[in-house]
Design a protein around this motif. Structure first.
Motif: not given
Length: 374
Positions: A187-209
């Motif tokens: 997840l490229d942080m310069p391109a994402l804010n915290p809310a977008a990070v959450c969306d990506e985590l949910a979409d990608q079905r990640a179990t750990a960040l």
């Protein structure tokens, strides 16, 4: 005419001190809390050496320079310290900064004992001038990957910022996890804010960040957002670089900062020396010392032993790295050549995966550990 007596145990200087340069991040954007702990360990050890008579009657003097997490500033400080006649340079916490300092020390023929930076390639080519107490990043982060797999995590997201250190960490994780069935999602942080990070985590079905980002920004806002997102209730947050070790993390995040595993370089039990030093560091810092404070103390313990045995000549000091055998606060320090590592390396550094206990955030829990004998 009489002169006042010296304090009991004080070094009887012959007019010259043995000067050690110390590189420490003391201002932002450096990790100031880590720098404060590192400096406390360095200063405590210097104080004890001088109270015990110094080095053959000569006091140690610490010449401190603030790197502020700036590689160019660190390289310039090494030049300045060399010109001031220091026998060796010690310290530094940030890996990219330590790499710049090590490269310059190598070019100048100035011994550098790196206290706390882990980047495998501290110099481009093998050097006789640099030794390191902290473990290589590859060793610590592979242990962390083992912990992740053992905890049942195979889809692992990494929130990362542009940096040689974070890129190296991502590569270590991917290379280790892929053959074992793990997937690393960047997840490229310069391109994402915290809310977008959450969306990506949910979409990608990640179990750990894993937080491969700066502290407190953007690490703290990311943790807060993830903790409050109902879609991510079962997600584990991790911080292999050690952000949760320090009191600032707990002060900013409270209960949200608990249960975030990180790497710590301490043994299961401190030796009697380690326990005594822990007490002294706690008094000096007015809080529990981090592993970084012990790294600072051990740095001076090693240099003092070498100076007693080999004198203050720079070349002789560097030649002594393979003969070091010093009881530090966390075990016996010995340096050797390690495949893929360009500097003299302590291979016996204890490594733990630790978190703050969710039921008692002021207490640390050891979740996984490894220790190679030196």
């Amino acid at each position: 005419m009489s002169t006042p007596p010296s304090p009991p145990g004080a070094a009887q200087a012959d007019g010259t001190s043995i000067r050690i340069g110390a590189l420490v991040p003391l201002t932002r954007p450096g990790w100031v809390e880590a720098g404060r702990h590192l400096l406390a360990g360095l200063e405590l050890a210097v104080h004890e050496v001088n109270d015990a008579g110094g080095i053959l009657g000569r006091p140690l003097e610490l010449v401190v320079r603030d790197t502020a997490a700036d590689p160019q500033r660190a390289a310039a400080a090494v030049d300045e310290l060399a010109g001031l006649g220091v026998t060796a340079v010690a310290g530094e916490y940030h890996s990219v900064v330590a790499r710049a300092a090590a490269t310059r020390a190598d070019a100048l023929g100035l011994p550098f004992l790196c206290s706390s930076a882990v980047l495998d390639a501290l110099t481009e080519q093998p050097t006789p001038w640099v030794a390191r107490l902290s473990p290589p990043q590859s060793r610590g982060w592979q242990l962390y990957a083992d912990f992740l797999l053992g905890a049942g995590h195979s889809r692992i997201a990494v929130a990362t910022q542009p940096s040689v250190y974070w890129a190296a960490g991502t590569r270590i994780l991917r290379d280790y996890l892929a053959p074992r069935g793990g997937t690393v999602i960047e997840l490229d942080m310069p391109a994402l804010n915290p809310a977008a990070v959450c969306d990506e985590l949910a979409d990608q079905r990640a179990t750990a960040l894993l937080l491969l980002v700066g502290h407190p920004e953007p690490a703290v806002p990311i943790v807060r957002s993830v903790r409050r997102d109902e879609r991510l209730a079962g997600l584990m947050i991790g911080a292999p670089a050690g952000q949760p070790e320090f009191a600032e993390w707990a002060a900013l995040l409270g209960d949200d900062g608990a249960g975030v595993p990180f790497l710590r370089y301490l043994p299961e039990r401190l030796s009697p020396l380690g326990a005594r030093v822990e007490t002294a560091l706690r008094e000096r810092l007015a809080e529990a010392p981090s592993f970084v404070a012990f790294e600072g103390y051990d740095t001076i313990a090693v240099l003092a032993d070498v100076l007693r045995s080999h004198g203050a000549d720079r070349a002789r000091l560097a030649e002594s790295w393979p003969r070091v055998a010093v009881e530090g606060t966390r075990g016996q320090v010995r340096f050797s050549r390690t495949p893929g590592i360009s500097v003299w390396q302590w291979v016996g550094t204890p490594i733990q995966v630790v978190d703050r206990d969710p039921g008692e955030p002021g207490r640390f829990r050891v979740l996984h550990a490894a220790h190679e004998t030196s």
